[in-house]
Design a protein around this motif. Structure first.
Motif, PDB file in Angstrom:
ATOM      1  N   GLU A  87      39.745 135.467  64.923  1.00 57.07           N
ATOM      2  CA  GLU A  87      39.179 135.737  66.240  1.00 57.07           C
ATOM      3  C   GLU A  87      38.813 134.449  66.965  1.00 57.07           C
ATOM      4  OE1 GLU A  87      38.948 138.522  67.749  1.00 57.07           O
ATOM      5  OE2 GLU A  87      39.581 139.848  66.143  1.00 57.07           O
ATOM      6  N   PHE A  88      38.585 133.354  66.215  1.00 62.40           N
ATOM      7  CA  PHE A  88      38.209 132.085  66.820  1.00 62.40           C
ATOM      8  C   PHE A  88      39.383 131.123  66.925  1.00 62.40           C
ATOM      9  CE2 PHE A  88      34.166 133.532  64.958  1.00 62.40           C
ATOM     10  CZ  PHE A  88      33.398 133.526  66.102  1.00 62.40           C
ATOM     11  N   SER A 338      36.503 135.182  76.115  1.00 60.50           N
ATOM     12  CA  SER A 338      37.439 134.404  75.297  1.00 60.50           C
ATOM     13  C   SER A 338      37.016 132.943  75.223  1.00 60.50           C
ATOM     14  CB  SER A 338      38.854 134.509  75.865  1.00 60.50           C
ATOM     15  OG  SER A 338      38.897 134.011  77.198  1.00 60.50           O
ATOM     16  N   ARG A 341      34.314 132.557  72.617  1.00 55.40           N
ATOM     17  CA  ARG A 341      34.803 132.512  71.235  1.00 55.40           C
ATOM     18  C   ARG A 341      35.375 131.141  70.892  1.00 55.40           C
ATOM     19  NH1 ARG A 341      37.820 138.434  70.721  1.00 55.40           N
ATOM     20  NH2 ARG A 341      35.949 139.694  71.086  1.00 55.40           N
ATOM     21  N   THR A 344      32.518 128.778  70.425  1.00 52.44           N
ATOM     22  CA  THR A 344      31.797 128.999  69.175  1.00 52.44           C
ATOM     23  C   THR A 344      32.525 128.368  67.998  1.00 52.44           C
ATOM     24  OG1 THR A 344      30.913 131.071  70.053  1.00 52.44           O
ATOM     25  CG2 THR A 344      30.837 130.767  67.671  1.00 52.44           C
ATOM     26  N   LYS A 345      33.841 128.386  68.012  1.00 54.73           N
ATOM     27  CA  LYS A 345      34.605 127.756  66.939  1.00 54.73           C
ATOM     28  C   LYS A 345      34.284 126.273  66.845  1.00 54.73           C
ATOM     29  CE  LYS A 345      39.361 126.909  65.403  1.00 54.73           C
ATOM     30  NZ  LYS A 345      40.795 127.085  65.722  1.00 54.73           N
ATOM     31  N   TYR A 377      31.222 140.638  69.206  1.00 50.13           N
ATOM     32  CA  TYR A 377      31.279 139.180  69.108  1.00 50.13           C
ATOM     33  C   TYR A 377      30.164 138.656  68.223  1.00 50.13           C
ATOM     34  CZ  TYR A 377      30.654 134.325  70.324  1.00 50.13           C
ATOM     35  OH  TYR A 377      30.474 132.969  70.245  1.00 50.13           O
ATOM     36  N   CYS A 381      30.605 136.262  65.007  1.00 47.52           N
ATOM     37  CA  CYS A 381      29.872 134.996  64.931  1.00 47.52           C
ATOM     38  C   CYS A 381      29.033 134.935  63.663  1.00 47.52           C
ATOM     39  CB  CYS A 381      28.997 134.836  66.166  1.00 47.52           C
ATOM     40  SG  CYS A 381      28.038 133.310  66.216  1.00 47.52           S
TER      41      CYS A 381
END
Length: 684
Positions: A87-88, A338, A341, A344-345, A377, A381
Motif C-alpha cells: 500500500e505504501f 495517495s 500514503r 508515510t512511507k 489508512y 499505518c
C-alpha cells in the motif's frame, strides 16, 4: 532524424508500456526466457510477453493440481502483518506535479522565442504521426489474426485474458472523460519540460515579487514548476543530456526557501482557510467550491514536490524544515490520500533510523496524517509501524534502549487514535504470540524455544501489555488482559534455571504493570521467590576481583561464566526486591495487606538466611523491615474500622487520603528504590 510521437502515442507509452516492462522484469526472475516459434507474426516484445504469460498460467495450474492449492508459509516475527506493505509502494513519475504555465509570465531568457517556434513546428506533424501509428496497428492486427488461426491453444489463452483487456479499456476511457483537459495540459508540459532554459536569479526574484504582490499571479505556477524540478534533480544535475533549470546554488536555495516559507500562507489566502480549522469539514467544503478548481492543482503540485524533495536531500536541518512546513499544510493532505500514503512511507524510514529531532518531527507529522485520513489508512499505518518496530528490536543493547523506548511510545500514541481498531489488531497479534508458546510447550525443541527467547518476541509482548495498561480503564479490554496474562505465564513456565532470570523478571514486571492498571490481584510473589532461590544456590563463589558490569535491562539470559559472579548475584537480588517492592507498593494501603504479606515475609526471611553475600543479605533485610512496618501500620488502622469485608465501597475508600499523599514509610522506601535503580542503570 526520428519524428516526435503524437499525443495519443505518448499517452499510451506513459501508461501502458511502463507497466508491461515492469511485469516482464518480474516474470524473468522466475521463468527462463524461451524463443516463441509461434510468434513470428508478432513483434519480438509482444511475442515474448505472450509466451511468458502463457507459460506462467500453465505452471500455476499444474501446481494447483499437484498440491491441491495448499501452500505452507513459515511465520517469522519480522514478517508479521506484511500483506499490506504494498500500500505504501506507489512510486512517483517525473510528470507528477507539473503545471501548465502562463505564456505571459515574465521569463528573462534569450532562448524563449526559439523554443516557441520549435514547438509550433512540432504541432504540425501530429496528424501524419497518428496516421502512421494507425497503419502499424492494422498490420500487427492482421499478423495476430493469422497466428490465432494457426494455434488454437494460444487463442484460448488470449480469450481468457480478454476480460482484463476490456477492464483496462474502460479505465482508460473513464480517465479520458474525467480528466481529458488535465491530461492534455500534462502531455504538453511533458513535451515542453526538457527544452526549458535555466532560470536565473533575476527571473526568480521577479517571480517572487509578483507572487508577493499578487498571490494569484501566473508567476506562482512557474515557481511551483521550478520547485518541482528542484525536488527531482537537485541543484546541478542533468537528465537525458538536458541542462537543469537551476542556474546557481543561490537559485536552488532561494526557490526552496521561498516556496516552503510562503506556499502554505498563499494557499490559505486564496482559499480563505483559517489557521485553526477542522480538516475534514473544511476540505469537503472546499472541494465543492470554484476556488478549489484553480488552487487545488497548485496545492497538489506543492505537496507532491515536497514529498519528492524528502527523498533527494540528506541534510538533517533541511529535512526538519521541510517536515515542519508540511505539518503546517497537513490539512490539505485530506484531499490527496495517495500522497499521504507516499509521505508515510518516507516518514517511517526517518522515524526508525533518523536522528532524535528528525525522528520526533517525522512521528508528529505521521500522527497528524494518520488522524486525518480514513480508518483503513490508519490500520495500514499501524501495521507498517509495527513491522518497523519489530525489525528494530531484533538486537537490544544499552546504546539503543532509548531508541526502542521512543519507538514503543510512538506506536502506542498511534494506537490511541482508534482504540477499537487497535484492540482487534492487538488480539490478532497476541494470538500469534500465544501460538508460539503453544508450539514450544508441545515440542520443547530448541528452535521453538528460541522463537520466544529473543528480543523481538519479548518487546512485542511488552508492547501490547503497555497498550492494555494505557487503555484498560477507558475501554473494555478484559479479553486482551486475560490473553496477555496467559501468554506471560506460559513464557515463564517454559524457561527454568538461573540463566533465564532476566527473562523471568521482565515477565514478572509485565504482570505488575497489568495488575496496577486493572486493579486485579496477580500472584507474582511465588515467581520472585523462585528467582531468589536460584540466587541462593549459586551464591558463594566469586570469580576474581575484576568482574564485568552486568545490566539486566539489556539481557534475556546470562552467560554461564557469569552465573557465580558477585556482580550477577547482587544485580539479580536487587532486581528481585525491586519487582517485589512494586507488587507490595500497589497493595500497601489495601485493607488485606496483612494477609497478603504473611507468606512472602516468611519466604523472604528464609532467603535472607541463605544469602551469603553481605550486600545481598543487607538489601533483603532492609526490605523485610519496611514491609513489616507497613503491615503493622495497616493492621493498626484496620482494627479501628467497623465495616464488614462485604462492604466494597468502604474497602475502596480505606486510607484513601494517606494513599493520595503517599505518607507511609514504605511509599518513601519504594520511591528511593526506584531512584537508585534509575541511577544505577544510567552509570556506564
Amino acid at each position: 532524424m526520428a519524428k516526435k510521437l503524437g499525443k495519443r502515442a505518448r499517452k499510451f507509452a506513459r501508461k501502458g508500456l511502463q507497466t508491461v516492462e515492469k511485469q516482464k522484469r518480474k516474470q524473468r526472475t522466475f521463468f527462463k526466457r524461451k524463443p516463441a516459434p509461434r510468434g513470428r507474426g508478432l513483434s519480438a516484445d509482444a511475442a515474448d510477453e505472450a509466451e511468458e504469460n502463457f507459460n506462467h498460467d500453465r505452471t500455476v495450474s499444474q501446481l494447483d493440481q499437484n498440491d491441491g492449492g495448499a501452500y505452507l508459509v513459515e511465520t517469522d516475527m519480522s514478517n508479521l502483518f506484511g500483506e499490506d506493505e504494498e500500500e505504501f509502494n506507489d512510486d512517483f513519475s517525473d510528470s507528477d506535479g507539473y503545471l501548465s504555465e502562463d505564456a505571459e509570465c515574465p521569463y528573462i531568457s534569450e532562448c524563449k522565442n526559439e523554443n516557441n517556434s520549435r514547438d509550433d513546428t512540432a504541432v504540425g506533424t501530429f496528424q501524419e504521426e497518428n496516421a502512421e501509428i494507425k497503419m502499424q496497428i492494422s498490420k500487427q492486427k492482421k499478423k495476430l489474426d493469422k497466428l490465432l488461426a494457426k494455434d488454437e491453444e494460444f487463442a484460448k489463452f488470449l480469450e481468457s485474458r480478454r476480460y482484463q483487456l476490456e477492464r483496462y479499456d474502460s479505465m482508460v476511457s473513464d480517465d479520458e472523460e474525467e480528466g481529458g483537459e488535465d491530461e492534455e495540459e500534462e502531455e504538453e508540459e511533458l513535451e515542453e519540460q526538457p527544452t526549458r532554459q535555466p532560470v536565473t536569479r533575476t527571473t526568480l526574484d521577479v517571480w517572487c515579487w509578483l507572487v508577493t504582490e499578487n498571490p494569484n499571479s501566473p508567476a506562482l505556477w512557474s515557481i511551483l514548476n521550478l520547485y518541482h524540478d528542484t525536488s527531482l534533480y537537485g541543484a546541478f544535475t542533468s537528465r537525458n543530456d538536458k541542462p537543469a533549470r537551476i542556474a546557481s546554488p543561490e537559485v536552488y536555495s532561494r526557490v526552496i526557501n521561498f516556496v516552503l516559507s510562503e506556499a502554505d500562507g498563499i494557499f490559505r489566502t486564496l482559499l480563505g482557510v483559517p489557521e485553526d480549522c477542522n480538516a475534514e469539514r473544511i476540505i469537503v467544503k472546499l472541494k465543492n467550491s470554484k476556488e478549489w478548481l484553480n488552487v487545488g492543482p497548485l496545492v497538489k503540485s506543492y505537496l507532491t514536490s515536497s514529498v519528492k524533495l524528502l527523498n533527494q536531500i540528506s541534510d538533517s536541518m533541511l529535512l526538519n524544515f521541510v517536515l515542519s512546513r508540511l505539518m503546517a499544510s497537513v490539512v490539505f493532505l485530506h484531499a490527496f490520500s495517495s500522497l499521504g500514503r507516499r509521505l508515510t512511507k518516507i516518514l517511517l524510514r526517518f522515524w526508525s533510523t533518523g536522528e532524535e529531532q528528525l525522528s520526533t518531527s517525522s512521528f508528529l507529522l505521521m500522527k497528524e496524517v494518520a488522524s486525518l485520513l480514513s480508518s483503513d489508512y490508519l490500520k495500514i499505518c499501524m501495521k507498517a509501524m509495527y513491522r518497523t518496530l519489530i525489525a528494530r528490536c531484533k538486537f537490544v543493547e544499552e546504546s539503543n534502549l532509548k531508541r526502542i523506548d521512543f519507538l514503543k511510545s510512538s506506536f502506542l500514541e498511534i494506537t490511541s487514535l482508534d482504540v477499537q481498531q487497535s484492540y482487534l489488531f492487538a488480539v490478532s497479534s497476541l494470538q500469534q504470540l500465544a501460538g508460539f508458546v503453544k508450539q514450544a510447550s508441545k515440542t520443547k525443541k530448541k528452535e521453538d524455544l528460541m522463537k520466544i527467547n529473543n528480543w523481538q518476541y519479548i518487546n512485542c509482548l511488552n508492547l501490547w501489555v503497555k497498550f492494555t495498561c494505557l487503555n484498560y480503564k477507558e475501554n473494555n479490554l478484559q479479553q486482551l488482559f486475560d490473553m496477555a496474562v496467559r501468554v506471560i505465564f506460559g513464557v515463564i513456565s517454559l524457561f527454568t534455571g538461573p540463566r533465564f532470570l532476566p527473562l523471568k523478571l521482565k515477565c514478572v514486571q509485565m504482570l505488575n504493570d497489568l495488575s496496577l492498571s486493572s486493579g486485579h490481584f496477580i500472584p507474582v510473589s511465588s515467581l520472585v521467590f523462585e528467582c531468589l532461590d536460584f540466587i541462593g544456590e549459586v551464591t558463594g563463589k566469586v570469580d576474581g576481583a575484576q568482574e564485568p558490569r552486568i545490566k539486566l535491562s539489556s539481557l534475556l539470559q546470562v552467560p554461564k561464566n557469569l552465573l557465580k559472579s558477585r556482580q550477577y548475584q547482587e544485580e539479580c537480588a536487587r532486581s528481585c526486591i525491586e519487582v517485589l517492592s512494586a507488587h507490595f507498593s500497589q497493595w500497601s494501603y489495601h485493607v488485606s495487606l496483612p494477609e497478603l504479606s504473611t507468606i512472602p515475609l516468611i519466604l523472604l526471611k528464609r532467603s535472607h538466611e541463605k544469602a551469603t553475600a553481605e550486600s545481598v543479605s543487607r538489601f533483603i533485610k532492609r526490605f523485610i523491615d519496611q514491609a513489616e512496618q507497613n503491615r503493622d501500620f495497616i493492621q493498626m488502622k484496620r482494627d479501628g474500622v467497623s465495616f464488614s469485608p462485604n462492604d466494597q465501597t468502604s474497602i475502596n475508600n480505606f486510607l484513601l487520603l494517606e494513599k493520595s499523599n503517599a505518607r507511609s514509610s514504605f511509599s518513601q522506601f519504594y520511591a528511593s528504590m526506584l531512584q537508585n535503580s534509575k541511577t544505577r542503570n544510567m552509570v556506564p
